[in-house]
Write a protein that holds these residues in place. Structure first.
Motif, PDB file in Angstrom:
ATOM      1  N   ARG A  16       0.815  -1.217   0.000  1.00 32.19           N
ATOM      2  CA  ARG A  16       0.000   0.000   0.000  1.00 32.19           C
ATOM      3  C   ARG A  16       0.850   1.268   0.000  1.00 32.19           C
ATOM      4  N   LYS A  17       2.159   1.127   0.172  1.00 34.57           N
ATOM      5  CA  LYS A  17       2.995   2.319   0.381  1.00 34.57           C
ATOM      6  C   LYS A  17       2.959   3.280  -0.809  1.00 34.57           C
ATOM      7  N   GLN A  18       3.077   2.760  -2.026  1.00 36.30           N
ATOM      8  CA  GLN A  18       3.051   3.654  -3.189  1.00 36.30           C
ATOM      9  C   GLN A  18       1.694   4.328  -3.328  1.00 36.30           C
ATOM     10  N   ALA A  19       0.605   3.600  -3.043  1.00 32.72           N
ATOM     11  CA  ALA A  19      -0.726   4.201  -3.110  1.00 32.72           C
ATOM     12  C   ALA A  19      -0.871   5.315  -2.075  1.00 32.72           C
ATOM     13  N   VAL A  20      -0.281   5.123  -0.907  1.00 35.31           N
ATOM     14  CA  VAL A  20      -0.319   6.163   0.122  1.00 35.31           C
ATOM     15  C   VAL A  20       0.423   7.410  -0.352  1.00 35.31           C
ATOM     16  N   LEU A  21       1.601   7.208  -0.930  1.00 36.27           N
ATOM     17  CA  LEU A  21       2.352   8.359  -1.461  1.00 36.27           C
ATOM     18  C   LEU A  21       1.560   9.070  -2.548  1.00 36.27           C
ATOM     19  N   ASP A  22       0.917   8.305  -3.429  1.00 32.47           N
ATOM     20  CA  ASP A  22       0.104   8.919  -4.481  1.00 32.47           C
ATOM     21  C   ASP A  22      -1.058   9.704  -3.875  1.00 32.47           C
ATOM     22  N   GLY A  23      -1.668   9.136  -2.837  1.00 34.12           N
ATOM     23  CA  GLY A  23      -2.772   9.822  -2.175  1.00 34.12           C
ATOM     24  C   GLY A  23      -2.327  11.100  -1.494  1.00 34.12           C
ATOM     25  N   LEU A  24      -1.160  11.062  -0.851  1.00 38.55           N
ATOM     26  CA  LEU A  24      -0.630  12.265  -0.217  1.00 38.55           C
ATOM     27  C   LEU A  24      -0.305  13.336  -1.246  1.00 38.55           C
TER      28      LEU A  24
END
Length: 457
Positions: free
Chosen positions: A379-387
């Motif tokens: 989920r880390k890349q999705a979190v960065l994209d969301g931020l």
């Protein structure tokens, strides 16, 4: 490929239930094939190891595989600091090294690092090459020679040449935390003239019941010993002695940010040059640099990025707030032995507490803390994209001045404070860091950081 084996920020670490002889041999074969593909076939490779009960045996496994692939292998005479292995690579013109160490992890862990021919931390081009070559280890009679040599003597001699200071009259309490700094850092301080009082300088498979990580909660006994002996300074190393911590009479265990600022400020008394720091390291470095008309280079978290930038910019000093530092003229590897000598040299001229007072008078106080938010690795890349899509205009009531996306998102505010959100390279978590002029302000920023991350995890 064995899916259990994965190289993270600083090698592969795992509990002993997963870190097995067979897997160490698979990694050693990956190293052998990677070095051979890079033109190093037939060269000499170092194999180092730390003080853990299992490390010498795993080092023998790695040496056997490398020798079976035609590499000559040099092993240390005993467990030794990781920076001593890095120095041996450069001093002896070796093809690289494998080091068996779990650094500051508890005794039920072990790990393996690869260090390339320049002695610096392995970059992804190396670790990706090793991972791509994991396979069945070579067997049969070795065609390479395995022998023992002295790694620590030449390393300490080099450190003392770099920090050429008399420590006469200085009392230092040295704490090896039962790691590989025992018989090395304390002896180097003593050889330079210091009166050294030693703690936890015996080999102990359980590290005395405390992980060999030089954090305030693990160094309370060292702080007490500094007070009890009316010492000028306390120095501690982690399990493989590539990290350092300092203890002062007034402030106790110093935050790693303060160690960086003190060391750089001391070096600027007789030299000049840029500082390299990670995005998570204090902005006080920038203030000290600016006062000497010097540049600061900011890099992602991970000492390998510090090492690369130190080389690119001919930096005077480089490091990160987690306790790893190096200096100009040294192998580009964090070195707790060298830094112990450097801290003692600075303290022998002016007490570290007095140095901190002077820096605070000029640039203000340092307050920094960090926390974590659970986040699965996938989920880390999705979190960065969301931020990236939801970065605020203000944080905890202060306007955003700039955003640095070198490693996650570092949000710098108009009052000079900052908030950093980045993915952990070793755990299923998002790290949240903050720095400000007061502890209360740091707490408010961390709360705001958690609130920013939680909706997108």
């Amino acid at each position: 490929m064995d899916e259990v084996i994965s190289f993270g920020t600083d090698g592969w670490r795992a509990p002993l239930s997963e870190f097995t002889s067979d897997r160490v041999r698979i990694v050693a074969q990956g190293v052998a094939d990677h070095l051979a593909a890079d033109g190093g076939a037939g060269d000499t490779v170092a194999v180092g190891y730390d003080a853990r009960d299992t490390s010498a045996g795993f080092a023998a496994d790695a040496a056997d595989v490398l020798a079976a692939n035609g590499f000559d292998v040099v092993l240390p005479e005993r467990d030794c600091p990781t920076p001593a292995v890095s120095h041996a690579i450069v001093e002896r013109d070796l093809a690289g090294a494998v080091v068996i160490t779990a650094s500051h992890n508890p005794p039920e862990y072990n790990g393996v690092k690869f260090i390339p021919a320049d002695g610096a931390g392995a970059l992804p081009s190396d670790t990706d090459g090793i991972m791509a070559n994991l396979g069945t280890p070579a067997a049969g009679d070795p065609t390479g020679e395995i022998r023992r040599v002295d790694f620590t003597g030449p390393h300490v001699a080099h450190c003392r040449r770099l920090v050429d200071a008399s420590l006469d009259g200085l009392t230092v309490v040295y704490d090896a935390m039962h790691g590989s700094g025992r018989g090395v850092t304390g002896d180097a301080l003593e050889a330079a003239g210091a009166d050294v009082i030693r703690r936890r300088c015996t080999q102990d498979a359980a590290f005395g019941g405390t992980p060999p990580e030089p954090t305030p909660e693990h160094l309370a006994g060292l702080a007490d010993a500094v007070d009890e002996h009316d010492a000028d300074l306390g120095i501690a190393n982690d399990g493989d002695a590539d990290r350092v911590a300092a203890v002062t009479p007034e402030r106790g265990v110093l935050d790693g940010n303060w160690f960086y600022v003190l060391a750089y400020d001391y070096l600027l008394e007789s030299g000049t040059g840029p500082a390299v720091r990670t995005v998570s390291t204090t902005g006080h470095v920038d203030a000290v640099a600016a006062a000497h008309d010097c540049e600061v280079v900011e890099v992602p978290v991970g000492f390998k990025w510090v090492a690369a930038a130190v080389d690119d910019h001919d930096a005077l000093f480089g490091g990160e707030e987690s306790g790893g530092y190096t200096m100009r003229g040294h192998v580009r590897q964090k070195d707790g032995v060298l830094m112990g000598l450097l801290a003692a040299a600075a303290a022998s001229e002016t007490a570290l507490d007095d140095r901190i007072d002077a820096i605070e008078d000029a640039h203000g106080e340092i307050h920094q803390d960090k926390t974590s938010v659970d986040c699965p690795d996938d989920r880390k890349q999705a979190v960065l994209d969301g931020l990236d899509a939801a970065l605020p205009d203000s944080v905890a009531g202060v306007a955003v001045d700039s955003v640095n996306d070198t490693d996650g998102f570092k949000i710098v505010l108009a009052d000079g404070s900052w908030l950093l959100v980045r993915p952990s390279g070793t755990e299923p978590k998002m790290r949240v860091y903050a720095e400000a002029g007061s502890a209360a302000r740091v707490a408010a920023l961390l709360d705001a950081g958690r609130e920013l991350v939680a909706p997108v995890v």
